[in-house]
Write an enzyme that holds these catalytic residues in place. Structure first.
Site, PDB file in Angstrom:
ATOM      1  N   TYR A   1      -6.057  -1.395  -6.781  1.00 36.62           N
ATOM      2  CA  TYR A   1      -5.328  -2.550  -6.187  1.00 36.62           C
ATOM      3  C   TYR A   1      -4.710  -2.335  -4.647  1.00 36.62           C
ATOM      4  CZ  TYR A   1      -1.004  -1.553  -8.783  1.00 36.62           C
ATOM      5  OH  TYR A   1       0.131  -1.120  -9.180  1.00 36.62           O
ATOM      6  N   GLU A   2      -4.459  -3.500  -3.875  1.00 34.45           N
ATOM      7  CA  GLU A   2      -3.966  -3.490  -2.813  1.00 34.45           C
ATOM      8  C   GLU A   2      -5.065  -2.728  -1.664  1.00 34.45           C
ATOM      9  OE1 GLU A   2      -1.817  -5.253  -2.467  1.00 34.45           O
ATOM     10  OE2 GLU A   2      -0.873  -5.247  -4.650  1.00 34.45           O
ATOM     11  N   GLY A   3      -6.149  -2.990  -2.052  1.00 32.25           N
ATOM     12  CA  GLY A   3      -7.498  -2.538  -1.085  1.00 32.25           C
ATOM     13  C   GLY A   3      -7.898  -1.234  -2.052  1.00 32.25           C
TER      14      GLY A   3
ATOM     15  N   ARG B   1       0.933  -1.109   0.023  1.00 30.57           N
ATOM     16  CA  ARG B   1       0.139  -0.001  -0.262  1.00 30.57           C
ATOM     17  C   ARG B   1       0.794   1.170   0.173  1.00 30.57           C
ATOM     18  NH1 ARG B   1      -4.586  -2.618   4.277  1.00 30.57           N
ATOM     19  NH2 ARG B   1      -5.590  -3.751   2.439  1.00 30.57           N
TER      20      ARG B   1
END
Length: 593
Positions: free
Chosen positions: A441-443, A297
């Site tokens: 992406y990555e949340g 993140r």
């Protein structure tokens, strides 16, 4: 043709004038002898690699993309493999890694600076070593001594690369419903079966082996995220001498055809009884994977910072050269048929928006990098704990606020180019396409917003937010006697008060109706993000005011004034939106949409 020059002057400003890294490193024994000249030398060399080796591959890599040859074989674009070999030969993969495994042991902060430049130069290429660094972080924190000795030296050297395998066709963010299974083998290993999708750098020809970190369920696993275990699954099972051996039954089934980051192989990975080794304890895999995910993140924030910077550099160069109309106040270049578009107020708005977001984002990501180093290596336990708490608070800001802002910035860069920005040859449209994935992406950024308001702020009663607030208050008190700082301190105080009030209101509403948090989370993150940037810009302004004759500081001060006048007012709308509640969102029956 696009251009990129590493912004070394501004990087050095943040490192040495804002963060005073030489003194900060003296309080961390592993880095106590690291001086400013050494740091500068490292980032200068890193800038040369980024600008001269991988930047020239960015456009061609985007146009060619990755090629699925068949039977699980993927080729990266022309030149990627050779550039990666140069990267490894120069020792860049080992920059901030542990010397016990062949690393150079430099601070994570210095690695952040490297990755900003790599992402400006070529985000798709940078994702190959970037994922590997995340795998390194997870293994060194959770791997057994045997696994560390078997895999880390090869990952640190760059000989082998790594991935993180989380997402499945039916399960994106909700990892609690993954179906990949891990059956125990008689030899202590596990047979891993399942399908993972959207695996960045999942298959390629850059390295001799690819090490997948895979989330899967043991037969006796409880339901939900509490039943997930983490496994290391190599493409080739290492021989006793450390060389790649037997081909494991983990294979790339296909690669995705995507909007952007064409030079990175986003893969569908099938595991058919693939041999894997447990990392950490059974059913405790999420804690290990979160090490990699949180690093990713922060890494995504660095990706967007890099793209925002290169988009700004190119739109600025174009605005200085492109002749279009006359200035509203009269001709500026009377010997030319028109003036350069940089004379027009709205073009300046677009350029200054990019500049303001880039420079605050650089300060934020470098500061977080320094605090990561402090949380691991500072001699004072209290400093370690406070740094860790601030990193936790700021991680969703780095991921979501920077990626939102960079997407706006790349779009503004494209707008400065006008019609030429819509044409592939200028290169700027690629930055828009590449930047778009970073919000997902990555949340997703909504997930980051929910994480901020629910877990990082309300869960501990606002403790982490109050720690940040104390930094703001201490700075305000220190500047109270400086009348020149009034124009920055007053709006900083104002947004601080508003965040405190808004947080309390939302906490009370959420106790009655949890949907209130879902409705307010995204605008709330925007408001807190602006509080953070207001603090950082006020700090930069204080330094710039002391050096009024230098052009660098003149520009810094002008950008600070622009930020407070033109960008911070976004918070008025976002606060009103956060307070508007969930009723208008949830009242309409789903069938009536």
């Amino acid at each position: 043709m696009p251009q990129y020059t590493p912004p070394l002057r501004d990087m050095q400003f943040v490192l040495h004038e804002m963060l005073n890294v030489e003194q900060a490193f003296k309080e961390m024994p592993p880095h106590a002898d690291l001086d400013a000249d050494t740091v500068n030398s490292v980032i200068e060399e890193a800038g040369k690699f980024a600008a001269n080796v991988i930047f020239p591959l960015n456009q061609s890599g985007d146009e060619e993309g990755c090629t699925y040859v068949g039977d699980g074989v993927v080729k990266a674009p022309k030149g990627f493999k050779e550039a990666y070999a140069q990267y490894c030969e120069a020792g860049w993969p080992s920059l901030s890694c542990d010397p016990d495994f062949g690393g150079q042991g430099l601070p994570e902060l210095v690695n952040n600076v490297l990755y900003e430049m790599l992402n400006s130069a070529n985000q798709a290429w940078t994702m190959y070593p970037g994922l590997s660094h995340g795998a390194y972080a997870a293994l060194i924190a959770r791997g057994s001594d045997e696994l560390k000795q078997a895999y880390l030296p090869k990952i640190v050297s760059g000989e082998w690369t790594g991935t993180m395998c989380l997402t499945e066709p039916h399960a994106g963010t909700d990892l609690g419903i993954i179906r990949t299974k891990a059956e125990p083998n008689a030899d202590g290993t596990y047979a891993i079966s399942g399908t993972k999708i959207f695996i960045s750098a999942g298959e390629h020809d850059l390295s001799a082996n690819i090490i997948h970190l895979v989330l899967a369920r043991l037969p006796d696993a409880p339901a939900g995220t509490k039943g997930i275990s983490l496994f290391i699954v190599p493409k080739f099972i290492p021989n006793a001498d450390g060389t790649p051996g037997e081909r494991n039954t983990v294979k790339c089934a296909s690669i995705e055809h995507k909007m952007g980051i064409h030079g990175n192989a986003t893969s569908v990975i099938n595991l058919d009884g693939a041999k894997g080794w447990l990392v950490g304890e059974p059913h405790k895999g999420m804690s290990g994977m979160f090490i990699m995910m949180n690093g990713a993140r922060l890494g995504v924030g660095m990706q967007s910072l890099g793209l925002g910077e290169v988009a700004y550099q190119n739109s600025l160069a174009y605005a200085r050269e492109r002749l279009q109309s006359r200035a509203l106040t009269g001709p500026k270049l009377k010997d030319k048929p028109a003036d350069p578009i940089i004379v027009h107020p709205d073009v300046r708005r677009m350029l200054l928006t990019q500049k303001a977001y880039n420079e605050a984002g650089r300060f934020l990501t470098y500061w977080v990098g320094l605090m990561i180093d402090q949380s691991h290596k500072h001699t004072d336990e209290k400093v370690r704990e406070e740094a860790d708490e601030l990193v936790a608070l700021l991680t969703p800001i780095v991921k979501a606020f920077i990626t939102d802002n960079a997407f706006e910035s790349t779009n503004l860069g494209m707008q400065v180019f006008g019609g030429h920005g819509f044409i592939k040859e200028t290169g700027v449209e690629q930055y828009v396409r590449d930047a778009r994935i970073n919000l997902i992406y990555e949340g997703t950024n909504t997930i980051q917003s929910l994480d901020l308001i629910s877990r990082k702020v309300l869960l501990d009663g606002g403790k982490k937010l109050m720690k940040f607030g104390k930094l703001v208050q201490d700075f305000i008190k220190a500047q109270a006697a400086n009348p020149e700082m009034k124009e920055f301190i007053e709006p900083l105080m104002d947004i601080g008060d508003k965040v405190t009030k808004l947080t309390g209101e939302l906490g009370q509403k959420a106790m009655k109706n949890p949907d209130e948090l879902g409705a307010a989370a995204v605008p709330y993150l925007r408001v807190v993000g602006h509080l953070v940037y207001s603090y950082l810009w006020a700090r930069m302004a204080a330094v710039a005011l002391a050096k009024p004759e230098d052009d660098f500081y003149k520009a810094k001060l002008a950008t600070a004034r622009f930020y407070f006048a033109k960008l911070l007012p976004e918070t008025a709308y976002q606060i009103r939106s956060a307070r508007a509640g969930s009723d208008t969102l949830m009242a309409l029956d789903a069938a009536l949409f």
